[in-house]
Design a protein around this motif. Sequence first.
Motif, PDB file in Angstrom:
ATOM      1  N   GLY A   1       3.252  -3.795  -1.668  1.00 58.13           N
ATOM      2  CA  GLY A   1       2.554  -2.743  -0.941  1.00 58.13           C
ATOM      3  C   GLY A   1       2.589  -1.412  -1.666  1.00 58.13           C
ATOM      4  O   GLY A   1       1.608  -0.663  -1.669  1.00 58.13           O
ATOM      5  N   THR A   2       3.728  -1.102  -2.297  1.00 59.46           N
ATOM      6  CA  THR A   2       3.839   0.143  -3.061  1.00 59.46           C
ATOM      7  C   THR A   2       2.888   0.136  -4.250  1.00 59.46           C
ATOM      8  O   THR A   2       2.179   1.120  -4.513  1.00 59.46           O
ATOM      9  CB  THR A   2       5.282   0.341  -3.542  1.00 59.46           C
ATOM     10  N   LEU A   3       2.856  -0.978  -4.976  1.00 61.84           N
ATOM     11  CA  LEU A   3       1.951  -1.074  -6.117  1.00 61.84           C
ATOM     12  C   LEU A   3       0.494  -0.973  -5.673  1.00 61.84           C
ATOM     13  O   LEU A   3      -0.309  -0.261  -6.293  1.00 61.84           O
ATOM     14  CB  LEU A   3       2.189  -2.389  -6.864  1.00 61.84           C
ATOM     15  N   LEU A   4       0.148  -1.674  -4.599  1.00 61.49           N
ATOM     16  CA  LEU A   4      -1.222  -1.615  -4.093  1.00 61.49           C
ATOM     17  C   LEU A   4      -1.579  -0.206  -3.645  1.00 61.49           C
ATOM     18  O   LEU A   4      -2.677   0.296  -3.945  1.00 61.49           O
ATOM     19  CB  LEU A   4      -1.386  -2.596  -2.933  1.00 61.49           C
ATOM     20  N   GLY A   5      -0.674   0.449  -2.953  1.00 58.16           N
ATOM     21  CA  GLY A   5      -0.935   1.808  -2.486  1.00 58.16           C
ATOM     22  C   GLY A   5      -1.125   2.788  -3.624  1.00 58.16           C
ATOM     23  O   GLY A   5      -2.016   3.656  -3.581  1.00 58.16           O
ATOM     24  N   MET A   6      -0.323   2.663  -4.667  1.00 53.87           N
ATOM     25  CA  MET A   6      -0.445   3.572  -5.807  1.00 53.87           C
ATOM     26  C   MET A   6      -1.749   3.328  -6.564  1.00 53.87           C
ATOM     27  O   MET A   6      -2.402   4.285  -7.003  1.00 53.87           O
ATOM     28  CB  MET A   6       0.767   3.404  -6.727  1.00 53.87           C
ATOM     29  N   VAL A   7      -2.125   2.069  -6.724  1.00 45.71           N
ATOM     30  CA  VAL A   7      -3.386   1.763  -7.415  1.00 45.71           C
ATOM     31  C   VAL A   7      -4.572   2.299  -6.613  1.00 45.71           C
ATOM     32  O   VAL A   7      -5.498   2.920  -7.184  1.00 45.71           O
ATOM     33  CB  VAL A   7      -3.515   0.244  -7.639  1.00 45.71           C
ATOM     34  N   LEU A   8      -4.570   2.077  -5.301  1.00 42.38           N
ATOM     35  CA  LEU A   8      -5.658   2.577  -4.468  1.00 42.38           C
ATOM     36  C   LEU A   8      -5.713   4.101  -4.489  1.00 42.38           C
ATOM     37  O   LEU A   8      -6.810   4.687  -4.561  1.00 42.38           O
ATOM     38  CB  LEU A   8      -5.483   2.084  -3.026  1.00 42.38           C
TER      39      LEU A   8
ATOM     40  N   PRO B   1     -11.836   5.549   4.479  1.00 43.57           N
ATOM     41  CA  PRO B   1     -12.047   5.254   5.911  1.00 43.57           C
ATOM     42  C   PRO B   1     -11.640   3.829   6.293  1.00 43.57           C
ATOM     43  O   PRO B   1     -11.085   3.606   7.376  1.00 43.57           O
ATOM     44  CB  PRO B   1     -13.560   5.462   6.082  1.00 43.57           C
ATOM     45  N   TRP B   2     -11.879   2.859   5.395  1.00 45.72           N
ATOM     46  CA  TRP B   2     -11.510   1.480   5.693  1.00 45.72           C
ATOM     47  C   TRP B   2      -9.993   1.289   5.640  1.00 45.72           C
ATOM     48  O   TRP B   2      -9.430   0.483   6.386  1.00 45.72           O
ATOM     49  CB  TRP B   2     -12.188   0.526   4.713  1.00 45.72           C
ATOM     50  N   ILE B   3      -9.343   2.024   4.752  1.00 44.78           N
ATOM     51  CA  ILE B   3      -7.882   1.951   4.689  1.00 44.78           C
ATOM     52  C   ILE B   3      -7.270   2.455   5.988  1.00 44.78           C
ATOM     53  O   ILE B   3      -6.331   1.861   6.537  1.00 44.78           O
ATOM     54  CB  ILE B   3      -7.364   2.760   3.483  1.00 44.78           C
TER      55      ILE B   3
ATOM     56  N   LYS C   1       4.926 -14.047   4.845  1.00 41.02           N
ATOM     57  CA  LYS C   1       5.722 -12.950   5.399  1.00 41.02           C
ATOM     58  C   LYS C   1       5.648 -11.716   4.505  1.00 41.02           C
ATOM     59  O   LYS C   1       5.536 -10.583   4.992  1.00 41.02           O
ATOM     60  CB  LYS C   1       7.176 -13.394   5.576  1.00 41.02           C
ATOM     61  N   ALA C   2       5.688 -11.913   3.193  1.00 36.02           N
ATOM     62  CA  ALA C   2       5.572 -10.798   2.264  1.00 36.02           C
ATOM     63  C   ALA C   2       4.196 -10.143   2.352  1.00 36.02           C
ATOM     64  O   ALA C   2       4.064  -8.927   2.225  1.00 36.02           O
ATOM     65  CB  ALA C   2       5.852 -11.261   0.843  1.00 36.02           C
ATOM     66  N   ALA C   3       3.156 -10.967   2.578  1.00 32.65           N
ATOM     67  CA  ALA C   3       1.799 -10.427   2.680  1.00 32.65           C
ATOM     68  C   ALA C   3       1.658  -9.515   3.895  1.00 32.65           C
ATOM     69  O   ALA C   3       1.036  -8.445   3.818  1.00 32.65           O
ATOM     70  CB  ALA C   3       0.786 -11.568   2.754  1.00 32.65           C
ATOM     71  N   ILE C   4       2.245  -9.905   5.007  1.00 32.19           N
ATOM     72  CA  ILE C   4       2.164  -9.079   6.214  1.00 32.19           C
ATOM     73  C   ILE C   4       3.013  -7.819   6.053  1.00 32.19           C
ATOM     74  O   ILE C   4       2.629  -6.732   6.496  1.00 32.19           O
ATOM     75  CB  ILE C   4       2.596  -9.898   7.442  1.00 32.19           C
ATOM     76  N   ALA C   5       4.170  -7.947   5.413  1.00 27.44           N
ATOM     77  CA  ALA C   5       4.972  -6.754   5.122  1.00 27.44           C
ATOM     78  C   ALA C   5       4.203  -5.809   4.203  1.00 27.44           C
ATOM     79  O   ALA C   5       4.233  -4.582   4.391  1.00 27.44           O
ATOM     80  CB  ALA C   5       6.298  -7.169   4.493  1.00 27.44           C
ATOM     81  N   MET C   6       3.507  -6.356   3.213  1.00 29.70           N
ATOM     82  CA  MET C   6       2.695  -5.542   2.308  1.00 29.70           C
ATOM     83  C   MET C   6       1.598  -4.819   3.072  1.00 29.70           C
ATOM     84  O   MET C   6       1.287  -3.656   2.787  1.00 29.70           O
ATOM     85  CB  MET C   6       2.091  -6.420   1.223  1.00 29.70           C
ATOM     86  N   TYR C   7       1.005  -5.490   4.051  1.00 32.48           N
ATOM     87  CA  TYR C   7      -0.066  -4.896   4.851  1.00 32.48           C
ATOM     88  C   TYR C   7       0.404  -3.615   5.546  1.00 32.48           C
ATOM     89  O   TYR C   7      -0.355  -2.642   5.673  1.00 32.48           O
ATOM     90  CB  TYR C   7      -0.561  -5.921   5.868  1.00 32.48           C
ATOM     91  N   LEU C   8       1.640  -3.612   6.016  1.00 31.28           N
ATOM     92  CA  LEU C   8       2.168  -2.426   6.685  1.00 31.28           C
ATOM     93  C   LEU C   8       2.719  -1.401   5.704  1.00 31.28           C
ATOM     94  O   LEU C   8       2.820  -0.226   6.038  1.00 31.28           O
ATOM     95  CB  LEU C   8       3.264  -2.832   7.674  1.00 31.28           C
ATOM     96  N   CYS C   9       3.074  -1.838   4.500  1.00 34.47           N
ATOM     97  CA  CYS C   9       3.685  -0.924   3.526  1.00 34.47           C
ATOM     98  C   CYS C   9       2.662  -0.080   2.769  1.00 34.47           C
ATOM     99  O   CYS C   9       2.934   1.084   2.446  1.00 34.47           O
ATOM    100  CB  CYS C   9       4.511  -1.720   2.509  1.00 34.47           C
TER     101      CYS C   9
ATOM    102  N   THR D   1      -0.356   4.870   0.197  1.00 32.28           N
ATOM    103  CA  THR D   1      -1.693   5.282  -0.236  1.00 32.28           C
ATOM    104  C   THR D   1      -1.997   6.707   0.206  1.00 32.28           C
ATOM    105  O   THR D   1      -2.420   7.556  -0.594  1.00 32.28           O
ATOM    106  CB  THR D   1      -2.766   4.327   0.326  1.00 32.28           C
ATOM    107  N   VAL D   2      -1.774   6.996   1.477  1.00 40.35           N
ATOM    108  CA  VAL D   2      -2.101   8.320   2.016  1.00 40.35           C
ATOM    109  C   VAL D   2      -1.251   9.403   1.350  1.00 40.35           C
ATOM    110  O   VAL D   2      -1.761  10.463   0.952  1.00 40.35           O
ATOM    111  CB  VAL D   2      -1.904   8.334   3.547  1.00 40.35           C
ATOM    112  N   ALA D   3       0.046   9.143   1.196  1.00 43.67           N
ATOM    113  CA  ALA D   3       0.926  10.139   0.584  1.00 43.67           C
ATOM    114  C   ALA D   3       0.596  10.348  -0.889  1.00 43.67           C
ATOM    115  O   ALA D   3       0.621  11.484  -1.388  1.00 43.67           O
ATOM    116  CB  ALA D   3       2.386   9.716   0.748  1.00 43.67           C
TER     117      ALA D   3
END
Length: 304
Positions: free
Chosen positions: A110-117, A133-135, A165-173, A178-180
Amino acid sequence: MAAMTEIALRQRVLPVATVLAVVAVLWYAGAVGLNAAGAIERVLTPRGPWTFSDLVSATLAMERPVLPAPHQVAADLWSSIVDWPLDSPRNLLYHAAVTAESTLVGFVLGTLLGMVLAAAIVHSRTLDRALLPWIVASQTVPVLAIAPIVLVILGSLGFSGLAPKAAIAMYLCFFPVTVAMVQGLRAPQRIETELMHTYAASRAQAFWLLRLPSALPFLFPSLRVAIAAGLVGAMVAELPTGAQAGLGARLLTGSYYGNTVGIWSALVLSALLGLGLTGAVAGVERLALRTRRRASAGRPGMHK
């Protein structure tokens, strides 16, 4: 020096101890109030006449209470940890380790995805208008609703166990990161970005030398939020799968058999696990920011 240390220690410990004491008093009062009806019906009435002290003693020692008392939860938690091997499904630390594994994997992804986005949004006005807006909208979907969908889709693709389980945790992470990071990458002032242009720095150089260091104070608070959210996601993901291991599985098992003491033990351990994970992130934050300050302080001397 010792006096100052003692004062600082009191300032840190006293508020926490006060809050814990208030919570304990309210918890015991709630246990007495909620368990009173069951204690009167199942314990006291068959014995004959009883007093208020008998009522309090009975409510705090019931085998299947509505709300277990703090000492019952502590005893069950201690017994689970001490009386069984670490690799036993009866040991709560075993379940905590299973949940922590999926939490950490989801947190990293989730951290990697958020930073890339965030990097993509900052460097592209089109992506800013299209993605952000979709995020935001993605977080309006309850995780309890999306978890079974994710589990079914990944299960049909052959992924089971840790991956869903990791995918759902990533969804919340990924969302808080991303916003920060978007806010942090946009933090440099105009004069700083113009200075980078003056030095003919490329976008990649400006990102690594200016934008990313400026985003660190925004990144780490979001990481503390993200890892706590990831823990919740990992536990929620264990519920619809009927998992045999994990703190979510222990909550589910306790609800099946009406073991309220076991449910509260798992809840307390999950809270302690969350505190430990956020504390680890906070420790990394202090280390990273201290290293950054030292590096910034050393730069003027390098140019002398």
